[in-house]
Enzyme design. Sequence first.
Site, mmCIF file in Angstrom:
data_model
loop_
_atom_site.group_PDB
_atom_site.id
_atom_site.type_symbol
_atom_site.label_atom_id
_atom_site.label_comp_id
_atom_site.label_asym_id
_atom_site.label_seq_id
_atom_site.Cartn_x
_atom_site.Cartn_y
_atom_site.Cartn_z
ATOM 1 N N PHE A 1 0.718 -1.171 0.099
ATOM 2 C CA PHE A 1 -0.079 -0.043 -0.084
ATOM 3 C C PHE A 1 0.879 1.176 0.055
ATOM 4 O O PHE A 1 0.323 2.410 -0.518
ATOM 5 C CB PHE A 1 -0.985 -0.061 1.165
ATOM 6 N N LYS A 2 1.961 1.042 0.212
ATOM 7 C CA LYS A 2 3.026 2.424 0.406
ATOM 8 C C LYS A 2 2.976 3.109 -0.852
ATOM 9 O O LYS A 2 3.295 4.211 -1.101
ATOM 10 C CB LYS A 2 4.368 1.890 0.876
ATOM 11 N N ASP A 3 2.820 2.178 -2.334
ATOM 12 C CA ASP A 3 2.960 3.005 -3.365
ATOM 13 C C ASP A 3 1.957 3.950 -3.654
ATOM 14 O O ASP A 3 2.066 5.040 -4.187
ATOM 15 C CB ASP A 3 3.057 1.739 -4.368
ATOM 16 N N LEU B 1 3.630 6.628 -2.060
ATOM 17 C CA LEU B 1 5.078 7.347 -2.361
ATOM 18 C C LEU B 1 5.115 7.616 -3.827
ATOM 19 O O LEU B 1 5.899 8.369 -4.158
ATOM 20 C CB LEU B 1 5.948 6.090 -1.694
#
Length: 461
Positions: free
Chosen positions: A111-113, A116
């Site tokens: 989910f960080k994408d 980011l």
Amino acid sequence: MDYISTRGNAPALGFEDVTLAGLASDGGLYVPRDWPTLSRDEIAALAGKSYVDTAVAVMRPFVAGALDDAALHALCTEAYGRFDHAAVTPLVQLDHQHWLLELFHGPTLAFKDVALQLLGLLFERFLGHRDTTLTVVGATSGDTGSAAIDALAGRANVELFMLHPQGRVSDVQRRQMTTVLAPNVHNIAIEGDFDQAQAIVKALFADQEARGRLNLGAVNSINWARLMAQVVYYFYAAVRLGAPEQPVAFAVPTGNFGDVFAGYVAARMGLPVAKLIVATNVNDILARALGSGDYSMQGVTPTAAPSMDIQVSSNFERLLFDLAGRDGNALGAMMTTFDSEKKLDLPPTMVAEAANLFASARVDPDTMAMTMRWAYEHAGQVIDPHTAIGLAAARSFAGGDVPIVTLATAHPAKFRDAVERATGARPTLPSRLAGLFERQERYDTLPATLAAVKDYVLERS
Ligand SMILES: Cc1ncc(COP(=O)(O)O)c(C=O)c1O
Ligand SMILES: N[C@@H](CCOP(=O)(O)O)C(=O)O
């Protein structure tokens, strides 16, 4: 929109400066001065909108003064064009009450994408106006690292130093970071746990010499822009399940409290969120804090959901700030006590107020494995250990007629061994990761001290 520090002693900043600043100079975290709201009509108007259009509508108030709609739309189009699903964050139905919100269709499969990819573009845009190099120092328990590296590798005017706890991330997670050989990427294995790595990052921001010599930036969720981008998918999912008419609950696998805090922001903005279920593994400080007010550290136990092996959850401070009536001095005193004594007893009034929106559950390893099996056998879904913790918590709150969405935070291929142990099915590496195990790795190993990391960063900046 301007942003103020949770500790009340740093200058208020606009969106551009807050994005580049990371941690506030008083050690606090930046939050919007006021929570913007969307009316019921504005939320209803999100029905049928694309992810990018939803993102513009939700993030517009936060970026006001720094980006107009056209600029924000262009950035979101570029960021989410790199996802391999046309819906960007699709919903998958498991049974009559449970959905998974798949947040792992970005370049590094977590989910960080979502945040980011956008943050990388924001850095590029805002640094384009300035003649400076941003020295980004981050800590990762496995997923932020690769997402930040993917977003920033090779970018002009950015040096990225990423600290991961040695031996405490999966092989896939480590290789996703250490096989990126761009000259502006510096991977550091810290001889310690994630909490120590994160504490070093915060100490570096507080270090006068480092602050004087470097223009420090953050990619962790201490950076407000990270959370802002994560608010979007709560709206996107809830509207698809009938909001604003139909309230929706979310179960969130939680470590640093960033993802679930984004859900809190969505609720403050007017989204009808029935409950935010904070799901932890055995590193359960948040479940104890929200359940009984016991916010005390008990050391980090390594688990099969390593990205959640965290005890000091940065963003809990943002919630405490609101629960403390937005009194920065009072909150600053509480955080100083926590830093020195490693514990706080939250007042019962705060626990009760939090309970209006939050529930919590601690999920043990057997339940996690059993939930991976349940998802596989009953719904044909192979899920990763972090998602399984969220789903186990969701299932423990089932009943009633509110749809419960579990945030599927990582692709199961990132944790192949744990998934295979639980289900017998070994996820194959998606094509994005083809050849990962044949690539050369590069990283340095450092003791878990501020001095070692500071020297390393200063030498290379
Ligand atoms: C796969 C995965 N799930 C859940 C979490 C916990 O999210 P947060 O730190 O925002 O609470 C993380 C780490 O952040 C993660 O990488
Ligand atoms: N689980 C995270 C830890 C860092 O969280 P962040 O959201 O503050 O960047 C990770 O995978 O690195």
